[in-house]
Design an enzyme around this catalytic site. Structure first.
Site, short mmCIF file in Angstrom:
data_model
loop_
_atom_site.label_atom_id
_atom_site.label_comp_id
_atom_site.label_asym_id
_atom_site.label_seq_id
_atom_site.Cartn_x
_atom_site.Cartn_y
_atom_site.Cartn_z
N SER A 1 0.85 -1.18 0.00
CA SER A 1 0.00 0.00 0.00
C SER A 1 0.89 1.24 0.00
CB SER A 1 -0.89 -0.01 1.24
OG SER A 1 -1.48 1.26 1.37
N HIS B 1 -1.17 -1.22 -4.27
CA HIS B 1 -2.47 -0.88 -3.69
C HIS B 1 -2.53 0.63 -3.47
CE1 HIS B 1 -6.09 -1.84 -1.33
NE2 HIS B 1 -5.68 -0.96 -0.44
N ASP C 1 -4.69 3.71 -2.11
CA ASP C 1 -5.80 4.08 -1.23
C ASP C 1 -6.27 5.48 -1.54
OD1 ASP C 1 -6.11 1.79 0.58
OD2 ASP C 1 -4.06 2.25 1.17
N MET D 1 -8.70 8.29 -0.76
CA MET D 1 -9.62 8.71 0.31
C MET D 1 -10.08 10.15 0.06
SD MET D 1 -7.59 7.33 3.65
CE MET D 1 -6.62 5.81 3.62
N HIS E 1 -8.25 1.30 -4.30
CA HIS E 1 -9.22 1.07 -3.22
C HIS E 1 -9.86 2.42 -2.89
CE1 HIS E 1 -9.62 0.02 1.39
NE2 HIS E 1 -10.79 0.22 0.83
N MET F 1 -11.98 4.74 -0.97
CA MET F 1 -12.68 5.01 0.30
C MET F 1 -13.30 6.39 0.15
SD MET F 1 -9.75 3.47 2.73
CE MET F 1 -8.65 3.38 1.35
N MET G 1 -11.83 -5.77 4.93
CA MET G 1 -11.04 -4.80 5.70
C MET G 1 -10.81 -5.35 7.11
SD MET G 1 -10.23 -2.05 3.97
CE MET G 1 -9.59 -1.08 5.32
N PHE H 1 -6.50 4.94 7.78
CA PHE H 1 -5.10 5.15 8.12
C PHE H 1 -4.31 3.85 8.08
CE2 PHE H 1 -7.69 8.33 10.18
CZ PHE H 1 -7.04 9.50 9.87
N ASP I 1 -6.92 -6.30 4.02
CA ASP I 1 -6.24 -5.00 4.08
C ASP I 1 -6.31 -4.43 5.49
OD1 ASP I 1 -5.21 -2.49 3.56
OD2 ASP I 1 -6.92 -1.80 2.36
N GLY J 1 -3.29 -3.95 8.99
CA GLY J 1 -2.63 -4.63 10.10
C GLY J 1 -1.96 -5.94 9.72
C1 DX5 Z 1 -6.38 1.73 5.39
C2 DX5 Z 1 -5.90 1.37 4.01
C3 DX5 Z 1 -4.80 0.38 3.97
C4 DX5 Z 1 -3.53 0.80 4.69
C5 DX5 Z 1 -2.95 -0.45 5.28
O1 DX5 Z 1 -7.55 2.45 5.29
O2 DX5 Z 1 -6.96 0.85 3.25
O3 DX5 Z 1 -4.52 -0.02 2.65
O4 DX5 Z 1 -2.60 1.41 3.87
O5 DX5 Z 1 -1.86 -0.10 6.07
P1 DX5 Z 1 -1.20 -1.10 7.11
O6 DX5 Z 1 -0.71 -2.29 6.34
O7 DX5 Z 1 -0.10 -0.29 7.70
O8 DX5 Z 1 -2.27 -1.49 8.10
ZN ZN Z 2 -6.56 -0.07 1.27
#
Ligand code: DX5
Ligand code: ZN
Length: 214
Positions: free
Chosen positions: A7, A32, A34, A36, A65, A67, A137, A143, A175, A177
């Site tokens: 990501s 990936h 993100d 937002m 992705h 959001m 998710m 974040f 996706d 943690g």
């Molecule tokens: C969170 C994102 C993830 C994020 C994952 O909203 O969708 O893609 O970057 O980050 P880590 O792998 O650090 O949890």
């Molecule tokens: Zn993501």
């Protein structure tokens, strides 16, 4: 081999091209992205202005992705910058089948994302049958760097069972943690594609980090 999707949210944007090129020799890797909007989630990232030339410096698949509150507004906007997979959140849409159909007109792959608070049993089979990817998710979207939520494991198993029972071949992606430990658990539960931000970009050796996840 499992697909690993770094990501770029956790990348060093002052050295963005170098960051992207450091994955040049990896196999089975997607980037990936993100996107937002500061509305569906309390964070704002990047849009087409930043992402438009990314496909010129990498051959890896680009996985967006979204959001965002109105994902339908982004289908046309992002269609010509080499995005492979377009994922939208279940919660941001009313007519899911119509949305999937529209995305398919412009992108090779359509993904459906479940927020951690969404019950997997809410997704009708007729929708599951139409998507190429389901993203479970495992943190609240918004974040990087959050802790993995273990209730995602049952959702992954649920979709893996449906996939087998109905003889479907959609990709199951997770996706949030993901690290060496949680990767083991999600792979055992049936995941094929692991998104990882901080685990990869905070490591000293990206290639080793990817190997550890697999
Ligand atoms: C969170 C994102 C993830 C994020 C994952 O909203 O969708 O893609 O970057 O980050 P880590 O792998 O650090 O949890
Ligand atoms: Zn993501």
């Amino acid at each position: 081999m499992k697909i690993v999707s770094p990501s770029i949210l956790s990348a060093d944007f002052l050295n963005f091209q170098k960051e992207i090129e450091s994955f040049k020799n990896e196999k089975n890797l997607w980037f990936h992205l993100d996107v937002m909007d500061g509305h569906y989630v309390p964070n704002l990232t990047f849009g087409k202005t930043i992402l438009k030339d990314l496909h010129k410096i990498t051959n890896h698949k680009l996985d967006a992705h979204f959001m965002v509150t109105n994902p339908e507004d982004y289908i046309e906007q992002f269609k010509d910058i080499g995005i492979y997979n377009f994922s939208f959140h279940w919660e941001t849409c009313d007519d899911h089948l119509a949305m999937i159909k529209r995305i398919k007109e412009h992108y090779p792959s359509v993904g459906l994302v479940l927020h951690p608070s969404t019950d997997c049993k809410d997704i009708p089979l007729e929708v599951i049958k139409e998507v190429n990817l389901i993203l479970v998710m495992s943190v609240n979207p918004g974040f990087g760097g959050q802790s993995f939520m273990t209730n995602s494991l049952d959702k992954i198993k649920y979709f893996d069972e449906i996939r087998k029972k109905e003889n479907l071949n959609f990709v199951i992606q997770v996706d949030g943690g993901i690290n060496e430990q949680t990767a083991k658990d999600v792979i055992n539960a049936g995941v094929d594609n692991l998104v990882a931000g901080s685990f990869i970009f905070k490591s000293d050796n990206y290639s080793d980090a990817i190997k550890k996840l697999r």
